[in-house]
Design an enzyme around this catalytic site. Structure first.
Site, PDB file in Angstrom:
ATOM      1  N   LYS A  52       0.838  -1.206   0.000  1.00 19.73           N
ATOM      2  CA  LYS A  52       0.000   0.000   0.000  1.00 19.73           C
ATOM      3  C   LYS A  52       0.871   1.253   0.000  1.00 19.73           C
ATOM      4  O   LYS A  52       0.656   2.171  -0.790  1.00 19.73           O
ATOM      5  CB  LYS A  52      -0.902   0.003   1.240  1.00 19.73           C
ATOM      6  CG  LYS A  52      -1.489   1.351   1.585  1.00 19.73           C
ATOM      7  CD  LYS A  52      -2.133   1.305   2.955  1.00 19.73           C
ATOM      8  CE  LYS A  52      -2.503   2.658   3.496  1.00 19.73           C
ATOM      9  NZ  LYS A  52      -1.379   3.453   4.013  1.00 19.73           N
ATOM     10  N   ASN A  53       1.844   1.304   0.903  1.00 16.64           N
ATOM     11  CA  ASN A  53       2.593   2.553   1.067  1.00 16.64           C
ATOM     12  C   ASN A  53       3.522   2.843  -0.112  1.00 16.64           C
ATOM     13  O   ASN A  53       3.924   3.993  -0.307  1.00 16.64           O
ATOM     14  CB  ASN A  53       3.362   2.543   2.395  1.00 16.64           C
ATOM     15  CG  ASN A  53       2.419   2.696   3.579  1.00 16.64           C
ATOM     16  OD1 ASN A  53       1.245   3.042   3.410  1.00 16.64           O
ATOM     17  ND2 ASN A  53       2.907   2.422   4.783  1.00 16.64           N
ATOM     18  N   ARG A  92      -4.176   9.797   3.791  1.00 16.97           N
ATOM     19  CA  ARG A  92      -3.003  10.573   4.193  1.00 16.97           C
ATOM     20  C   ARG A  92      -2.055  10.851   3.020  1.00 16.97           C
ATOM     21  O   ARG A  92      -1.549  11.953   2.847  1.00 16.97           O
ATOM     22  CB  ARG A  92      -2.258   9.743   5.262  1.00 16.97           C
ATOM     23  CG  ARG A  92      -1.132  10.456   5.920  1.00 16.97           C
ATOM     24  CD  ARG A  92      -1.657  11.459   6.890  1.00 16.97           C
ATOM     25  NE  ARG A  92      -0.667  12.453   7.211  1.00 16.97           N
ATOM     26  CZ  ARG A  92      -0.970  13.637   7.686  1.00 16.97           C
ATOM     27  NH1 ARG A  92      -2.211  13.980   7.905  1.00 16.97           N
ATOM     28  NH2 ARG A  92      -0.025  14.500   7.955  1.00 16.97           N
ATOM     29  N   CYS A  94      -5.527   7.908   8.840  1.00 10.69           N
ATOM     30  CA  CYS A  94      -5.681   7.432  10.218  1.00 10.69           C
ATOM     31  C   CYS A  94      -5.386   8.540  11.218  1.00 10.69           C
ATOM     32  O   CYS A  94      -4.440   9.313  11.039  1.00 10.69           O
ATOM     33  CB  CYS A  94      -4.724   6.283  10.489  1.00 10.69           C
ATOM     34  SG  CYS A  94      -5.158   4.779   9.611  1.00 10.69           S
ATOM     35  N   ARG A 144      -0.011  15.027  12.984  1.00  6.90           N
ATOM     36  CA  ARG A 144       0.757  14.544  11.827  1.00  6.90           C
ATOM     37  C   ARG A 144       1.233  15.765  11.031  1.00  6.90           C
ATOM     38  O   ARG A 144       0.716  16.064   9.958  1.00  6.90           O
ATOM     39  CB  ARG A 144      -0.084  13.584  10.974  1.00  6.90           C
ATOM     40  CG  ARG A 144      -0.491  12.347  11.755  1.00  6.90           C
ATOM     41  CD  ARG A 144      -1.209  11.315  10.919  1.00  6.90           C
ATOM     42  NE  ARG A 144      -0.301  10.542  10.083  1.00  6.90           N
ATOM     43  CZ  ARG A 144      -0.666   9.444   9.404  1.00  6.90           C
ATOM     44  NH1 ARG A 144      -1.902   9.011   9.460  1.00  6.90           N
ATOM     45  NH2 ARG A 144       0.206   8.790   8.665  1.00  6.90           N
ATOM     46  N   PRO A 145       2.252  16.460  11.565  1.00  5.07           N
ATOM     47  CA  PRO A 145       2.698  17.694  10.905  1.00  5.07           C
ATOM     48  C   PRO A 145       3.345  17.421   9.548  1.00  5.07           C
ATOM     49  O   PRO A 145       3.776  16.304   9.271  1.00  5.07           O
ATOM     50  CB  PRO A 145       3.742  18.250  11.883  1.00  5.07           C
ATOM     51  CG  PRO A 145       4.178  17.106  12.717  1.00  5.07           C
ATOM     52  CD  PRO A 145       3.050  16.124  12.756  1.00  5.07           C
ATOM     53  N   ASP A 162       5.681  19.854   8.390  1.00  2.00           N
ATOM     54  CA  ASP A 162       6.698  20.910   8.335  1.00  2.00           C
ATOM     55  C   ASP A 162       7.939  20.489   7.545  1.00  2.00           C
ATOM     56  O   ASP A 162       8.542  21.303   6.846  1.00  2.00           O
ATOM     57  CB  ASP A 162       7.096  21.338   9.759  1.00  2.00           C
ATOM     58  CG  ASP A 162       7.563  20.159  10.594  1.00  2.00           C
ATOM     59  OD1 ASP A 162       6.764  19.207  10.770  1.00  2.00           O
ATOM     60  OD2 ASP A 162       8.710  20.171  11.060  1.00  2.00           O
ATOM     61  N   GLN A 163       8.316  19.220   7.620  1.00  2.00           N
ATOM     62  CA  GLN A 163       9.536  18.790   6.914  1.00  2.00           C
ATOM     63  C   GLN A 163       9.305  18.702   5.405  1.00  2.00           C
ATOM     64  O   GLN A 163      10.225  18.941   4.623  1.00  2.00           O
ATOM     65  CB  GLN A 163      10.034  17.445   7.454  1.00  2.00           C
ATOM     66  CG  GLN A 163      10.439  17.502   8.920  1.00  2.00           C
ATOM     67  CD  GLN A 163      11.494  18.558   9.196  1.00  2.00           C
ATOM     68  OE1 GLN A 163      12.564  18.585   8.571  1.00  2.00           O
ATOM     69  NE2 GLN A 163      11.193  19.468  10.116  1.00  2.00           N
ATOM     70  N   ASP A 196       3.594   0.268  12.266  1.00  2.00           N
ATOM     71  CA  ASP A 196       2.394  -0.267  11.616  1.00  2.00           C
ATOM     72  C   ASP A 196       2.151  -1.744  11.955  1.00  2.00           C
ATOM     73  O   ASP A 196       1.149  -2.315  11.521  1.00  2.00           O
ATOM     74  CB  ASP A 196       2.486  -0.085  10.090  1.00  2.00           C
ATOM     75  CG  ASP A 196       2.265   1.377   9.683  1.00  2.00           C
ATOM     76  OD1 ASP A 196       1.969   2.210  10.557  1.00  2.00           O
ATOM     77  OD2 ASP A 196       2.404   1.684   8.483  1.00  2.00           O
ATOM     78  N   ILE A 207       6.805   6.537  17.298  1.00  3.15           N
ATOM     79  CA  ILE A 207       6.469   7.354  16.126  1.00  3.15           C
ATOM     80  C   ILE A 207       5.204   8.189  16.346  1.00  3.15           C
ATOM     81  O   ILE A 207       5.215   9.392  16.124  1.00  3.15           O
ATOM     82  CB  ILE A 207       6.257   6.464  14.871  1.00  3.15           C
ATOM     83  CG1 ILE A 207       7.406   5.452  14.694  1.00  3.15           C
ATOM     84  CG2 ILE A 207       6.068   7.326  13.624  1.00  3.15           C
ATOM     85  CD1 ILE A 207       8.714   6.002  14.202  1.00  3.15           C
ATOM     86  N   ARG A 237      -8.981   0.473   3.553  1.00  2.00           N
ATOM     87  CA  ARG A 237      -8.013   1.414   2.985  1.00  2.00           C
ATOM     88  C   ARG A 237      -6.679   0.730   2.722  1.00  2.00           C
ATOM     89  O   ARG A 237      -5.883   1.209   1.900  1.00  2.00           O
ATOM     90  CB  ARG A 237      -7.777   2.610   3.932  1.00  2.00           C
ATOM     91  CG  ARG A 237      -8.916   3.607   3.948  1.00  2.00           C
ATOM     92  CD  ARG A 237      -8.502   4.912   4.640  1.00  2.00           C
ATOM     93  NE  ARG A 237      -7.099   5.155   4.434  1.00  2.00           N
ATOM     94  CZ  ARG A 237      -6.174   5.185   5.399  1.00  2.00           C
ATOM     95  NH1 ARG A 237      -6.512   5.055   6.650  1.00  2.00           N
ATOM     96  NH2 ARG A 237      -4.918   5.379   5.108  1.00  2.00           N
TER      97      ARG A 237
END
Ligand code: UD1
Length: 423
Positions: free
Chosen positions: A22-23, A93, A117, A122-123, A125-126, A306, A328, A398
């Protein structure tokens, strides 16, 4: 509303074939926007995140043709928009990969803030730091991320946090940039490497994926007309490995890459189960109660967050006390409330939880609070005495293709039922 109903008390045994990751899929699909040509992507998992990704590509002007549920042909020669449909991007996401891909392709992107999720803050910024370093202007307004650049120029970027999303997004934005981009302190997950392999197959020049530093020499264009097969899903494979441990079962997990699961294999052996490694399959079997074990989740090659809920089920049934430290996400332990409803003994304090093993779990109505929590509750339902019903299973859909069929073939009594809404 759909739910899963499981009659428990089953020891799973048999073979299961793992699908594409998936990822990796949710990164490779937006990456096709960078290709001035046609890509055939195979070994795709037929899951809602993938179907929605393809729908978004279509709305941006790509021609998407499904050869089968697991293979799609994407023609991105006529991309006509850099504005993504917010109703679709808010559903998952990884829709934020469209920012990097559209910036690379069109030098502009408008993408709704991503959904997915709820694992705590879940920033991004990076991601933004990387885009800005390449020369883009980025602002967040009315729930949308707007990014644009006159030109993107390669540079040296140090990520303050090891982030899969930021690594992938900055990689996407820099493939067609001028000059060389060096990204340091990057994520090393198999899906990061798979995306780099896909882009290189299409003509990119990316080196070092899988190490701490990725170097991208910008190229003028990516040409398609090439086929690519998505890497097997490490997390799906790990889910079935842990299902074997929790149910004292015997499962041969086929079409996986055992090295991607080294960390889990070591933990499973520590828990007293047997593991046999083959070239592209892993057999896990046991007939004893799992030993307790302590876990800390970390970026790859550490223990994957995960797989934390799934190993949590096995530890709930272990012969001692175990501690899981979540490295995490802030809110990864929501599933422990659900497992406690089934008779587990878990005390959660912030980013740690203490699991005192119990002899049995008992069926109960529970809720899939997120994707991996849902997978864990399926395992718990299969091992528990009595009937478990799991609601909010759209989370599970998902990320897992045909999950109930796969568990049914291993002996589980699991049905998807449609329940009329009372209100
Ligand atoms: C990806 C996976 C998700 C997995 C996670 C960690 C996808 C689609 N999702 O999520 O399943 O749980 O990796 O392995 O691949 N962070 C920041 N700033 C940023 C970005 C991240 O502080 O700009 C933090 C996050 O809050 C988190 C950590 O970095 O604490 C890791 O996040 P990241 O690796 O980015 O996770 P995702 O890519 O969202």
């Amino acid at each position: 509303m759909e739910k899963l109903v499981i009659k428990g008390g089953t020891r799973l045994s048999g073979e299961v074939v793992i699908g594409g990751a998936k990822n990796a899929a949710v990164a490779i699909l937006p990456a096709t926007l960078l290709v001035d040509g046609i890509c055939t992507i195979s070994n795709l998992p037929y899951i809602s995140d993938v179907k929605i990704s393809c729908k978004i590509l279509e709305e941006l002007g790509a021609k998407v043709t499904w050869n089968s549920n697991n293979e799609v042909v994407i023609d991105s020669r006529n991309i006509s928009s850099f504005k993504t449909p917010i109703d679709l991007t808010s559903k998952f996401r990884a829709s934020y990969y469209l920012i990097g891909a559209l910036l690379g392709r069109c030098r502009a992107a408008v993408v709704g803030l991503p959904g997915g999720c709820n694992l705590g803050a879940r920033p991004v910024d990076q991601h933004i730091k990387g885009f800005e370093a390449l020369g883009a202007n980025v602002d967040i307004l009315e729930g949308k991320i707007n990014a644009s650049a006159k030109k993107l120029v390669g540079t040296h970027i140090y990520l303050d946090k090891v982030s899969v999303g930021a690594t992938i997004n900055v990689m996407l934005a820099s493939v067609l940039a001028e000059g060389t981009t060096i990204i340091e302190n990057v994520a090393k997950e198999p899906h990061v490497v798979d995306l780099a392999n896909f882009l290189n197959t299409m003509g990119a020049d990316i080196r070092g994926a899988g190490t701490d530093t990725i170097k991208i020499n910008g190229v003028e264009k990516l040409s398609g007309n090439t086929a690519y097969s998505v890497v097997p899903d490490q997390i799906e494979a790990g889910t079935f490995m842990l299902a074997a441990v929790a149910t004292k079962g015997d499962i041969l997990i086929k079409n996986c890459i055992p090295e991607h699961l080294d960390c889990l294999t070591a933990k499973i052996i520590e828990m007293g189960a047997n593991v046999e490694i083959h070239d592209d399959s892993i057999r896990v079997w046991t007939d004893t109660t799992p030993n307790s074990a302590n876990i800390t989740t970390m970026p790859y090659p550490g223990f994957p967050t995960d797989l934390q809920p799934q190993i949590g089920v096995a530890l709930s049934l272990s012969n001692g006390t175990s501690i899981i430290n979540e490295g995490i996400w802030e809110s990864r332990f929501q599933y422990t409330n659900e497992l406690n409803k089934m008779g587990a003994n878990i005390i959660n304090q912030g980013k740690s939880a203490v699991f005192t093993g119990v002899d049995k779990l008992y069926g109960a109505p529970v809720e899939a609070t997120d994707l991996r929590a849902g997978a864990a509750l399926i395992i718990a339902g299969i091992v528990a005495n009595g009937e478990t019903s799991i609601t909010n299973i759209y989370h599970i859909d998902r990320g897992y293709e045909n999950i109930e069929d796969k568990f049914r073939k291993l002996g589980a009594n699991i049905q998807r039922v449609i329940e009329e809404d009372i209100f």
